[in-house]
Design an enzyme around this catalytic site. Structure first.
Site, PDB file in Angstrom:
ATOM      1  CD  GLU A   1      -2.938  -0.719   2.498  1.00 22.87           C
ATOM      2  OE1 GLU A   1      -3.137   0.433   2.943  1.00 22.87           O
ATOM      3  OE2 GLU A   1      -3.440  -1.731   2.989  1.00 22.87           O
TER       4      GLU A   1
HETATM    5  P1  P53 Z   1      -7.963   5.696   4.297  1.00 17.25           P
HETATM    6  C1  P53 Z   1      -3.096   4.606   9.167  1.00 17.25           C
HETATM    7  C2  P53 Z   1      -1.852   4.769   8.643  1.00 17.25           C
HETATM    8  C3  P53 Z   1      -1.560   4.181   7.451  1.00 17.25           C
HETATM    9  C4  P53 Z   1      -2.497   3.386   6.800  1.00 17.25           C
HETATM   10  O1  P53 Z   1      -6.644   4.846   4.534  1.00 17.25           O
HETATM   11  C5  P53 Z   1      -3.734   3.192   7.330  1.00 17.25           C
HETATM   12  C6  P53 Z   1      -4.039   3.841   8.490  1.00 17.25           C
HETATM   13  C7  P53 Z   1      -5.372   3.689   9.067  1.00 17.25           C
HETATM   14  O2  P53 Z   1      -5.364   2.531   9.809  1.00 17.25           O
HETATM   15  O3  P53 Z   1      -4.692   2.334   6.788  1.00 17.25           O
HETATM   16  C8  P53 Z   1      -4.562   1.723   5.526  1.00 17.25           C
HETATM   17  O4  P53 Z   1      -8.870   4.859   3.497  1.00 17.25           O
HETATM   18  C9  P53 Z   1      -5.502   0.518   5.409  1.00 17.25           C
HETATM   19  C10 P53 Z   1      -6.520   0.625   4.306  1.00 17.25           C
HETATM   20  C11 P53 Z   1      -6.942   2.061   4.162  1.00 17.25           C
HETATM   21  C12 P53 Z   1      -5.720   2.836   3.702  1.00 17.25           C
HETATM   22  O5  P53 Z   1      -4.668   2.735   4.643  1.00 17.25           O
HETATM   23  O6  P53 Z   1      -8.489   5.988   5.646  1.00 17.25           O
HETATM   24  O7  P53 Z   1      -4.804  -0.706   5.254  1.00 17.25           O
HETATM   25  O8  P53 Z   1      -7.609  -0.249   4.568  1.00 17.25           O
HETATM   26  O9  P53 Z   1      -8.013   2.284   3.299  1.00 17.25           O
HETATM   27  C13 P53 Z   1      -5.996   4.285   3.453  1.00 17.25           C
HETATM   28  O10 P53 Z   1      -7.541   6.917   3.571  1.00 17.25           O
END
Ligand code: P53
Length: 479
Positions: free
Chosen positions: A377
């Site tokens: 990610e």
């Molecule tokens: P959204 C915190 C720090 C880095 C990644 O997040 C994070 C978080 C939140 O726990 O989550 C991941 O959609 C996660 C995905 C999520 C994505 O980051 O809030 O693995 O499910 O959608 C992006 O912008």
């Protein structure tokens, strides 16, 4: 060009999503209610509500997701057009075991993932699968107390065994728990709830409860790694952590030491899953704070026997800490002393943009474990607007990804990091995890759906679509 200037030929370029954020069809094909199904929609600054079951009067964005459950063929064709080598998603536990504690799996749920994986493989796209991505059965939360209850270890292992055995010839790359370390922020109810179905602040000793949950998940992860290899030795089974590196705010020795201590909030998760034992610093913390963590006599051996094959990591931002600062100014860290870094900018949601931090994170992890890494990610959540040209001109997203890929290449070429692939987050716009919004977008593929409820879920290519297509076609040479 030498091997030091080119990414490996089989580098896994792709993109990532999670079942609950894209699928929808929350009550179709025999699926049970998951914790994502009882999370209301929020927005930046407005928390999502965890409701007691599905209640009237709330909107639940994950019920519809972006209708991937019914539209996946169209989406996979678009991913193939971009040249994807792999696609990361998760299996919704509740499609396979609707309540989590059944003896027999739900065939309709198993068939859905067979069809999805066949569709991906038909286009030459490797599925990369997370077993648990914030979507455990709600029944296990309500009636067992989530991962605080050791019985959940066995339920998860049963689920994992069923899907690994079923898909072993279709799926080579697996991960156990998504961002298992988010729950280290035990003060934020959403994080504990999504990682493990436990609201730690409801417990008398919240941090002890968190360590107990961690232990159960580490045991479960180790068992799954071992049984996965027994099912098929060719499978790669990784752990997954949210890697938000923590910098010292200054070179004051107290700041440097404090940052090192703070990093243990991340490393404890990879230390146990990659080295197979709880590190001394964690055991010393328990002794000092008087925490009792229940462990079965055989657990130490189980952890040793189930070290993960690789580390999947998400990387969005870095943080900085100051030893003598009060409060949590950044809103993303779980400890006192977190301060904004004056050298970097932030997104509209306050996530600090720091491409060099990706290289730093990769090098630090590789130096620590000497195991393959997989960036599963990375991405830029933004409000996208259709421009005069009729498409979304998301140059800000292209700039973000380009800068991160450049640093990723330095980690491989200059630092010698063994890197399996790169799958930016939310390659198809999807429901935001932290806010439940549609309007926080990451995709190369636009989904016409909005927080006010409007939109028909139709798909469109953003400018970044053809940019990423060219990145993959050139194996990362043309950025
Ligand atoms: P959204 C915190 C720090 C880095 C990644 O997040 C994070 C978080 C939140 O726990 O989550 C991941 O959609 C996660 C995905 C999520 C994505 O980051 O809030 O693995 O499910 O959608 C992006 O912008």
């Amino acid at each position: 060009m030498s091997q030091f200037q080119q990414l490996p030929k089989d580098f896994l370029w792709g993109g990532a999503v999670a079942a609950h954020q894209v699928e929808g069809g929350w009550d179709q094909g025999g699926k049970g209610v998951s914790i994502a199904d009882v999370l209301s929609g929020g927005s930046h600054g407005v928390d999502r509500v965890m409701t007691d079951g599905v209640q009237p009067g709330y909107s639940y964005p994950n019920h519809q997701g972006v209708e991937f459950y019914s539209r996946y063929k169209e989406d996979v064709a678009l991913l193939a057009e971009m040249g994807f080598k792999c696609f990361r998603t998760s299996i919704a536990w509740t499609r396979i075991f609707p309540n989590g504690d059944e003896q027999e799996p739900n065939e309709a749920g198993l068939q859905f993932y067979d069809d999805l994986f066949d569709e991906l493989l038909k286009h030459g796209i490797e599925p990369v699968i997370t077993l648990s991505h914030f979507e455990m059965p709600y029944h296990l939360v309500k009636h067992y107390g989530g991962w605080l209850n050791r019985d959940v270890v066995d339920f998860f292992v049963r689920f994992s065994e069923v899907v690994i055995a079923r898909y072993q010839h279709k799926v080579k790359y697996w991960m156990t728990f998504n961002e298992i370390n988010n729950q280290r922020d035990w003060k934020y109810p959403l994080f504990g709830y999504c990682c493990s179905g436990v609201v730690f602040t409801d417990h008398e000793k919240p941090e002890q409860a968190m360590y107990q949950v961690m232990h159960h998940q580490f045991v479960a992860s180790a068992k799954v790694v071992k049984l996965g290899h027994a099912i098929n030795p060719d499978l790669h089974i990784g752990c997954m952590i949210a890697m938000v590196p923590i910098y010292p705010f200054s070179c004051h020795p107290d700041d440097v030491m404090y940052a090192q201590e703070a990093m243990r909030h991340r490393y404890v998760f990879s230390d146990v899953q990659m080295r197979g034992a709880w590190p001394t610093y964690a055991q010393l913390e328990w002794a000092k704070k008087g925490y009792q963590i229940d462990m079965a006599p055989e657990d130490a051996q189980t952890l040793r026997d189930g070290c993960a094959d690789y580390i999947g990591l998400s990387y969005y931002m870095s943080n900085a800490v100051k030893a003598d600062a009060e409060g949590d100014a950044s809103g993303v860290a779980d400890f006192k002393g977190s301060v904004p870094n004056p050298h970097v900018k932030a997104t509209d949601w306050g996530w600090q943009i720091d491409p060099v931090g990706l290289r730093y994170a990769l090098s630090a992890l590789y130096e620590r474990y000497q195991k393959p890494l997989f960036i599963v990610e990375n991405g830029f959540g933004a409000y996208d607007k259709i421009g005069d040209s009729g498409i979304i001109e998301d140059d800000y997203r292209i700039d973000y990804l380009r800068a991160h890929i450049e640093e990723m290449k330095k980690a491989v070429f200059d630092d010698g990091v063994e890197l399996m692939g790169y799958t930016p987050w939310g390659c198809i716009d999807c429901v935001s995890f932290t806010t439940g919004q549609y309007d926080k977008r990451y995709g190369f593929i636009y989904v016409n759906k909005h927080d006010d409820g409007s939109g028909d879920f139709s798909r469109a290519k953003k400018k970044s679509f053809s940019w990423y297509q060219q990145v993959i076609a050139s194996n990362g040479e043309q950025l």
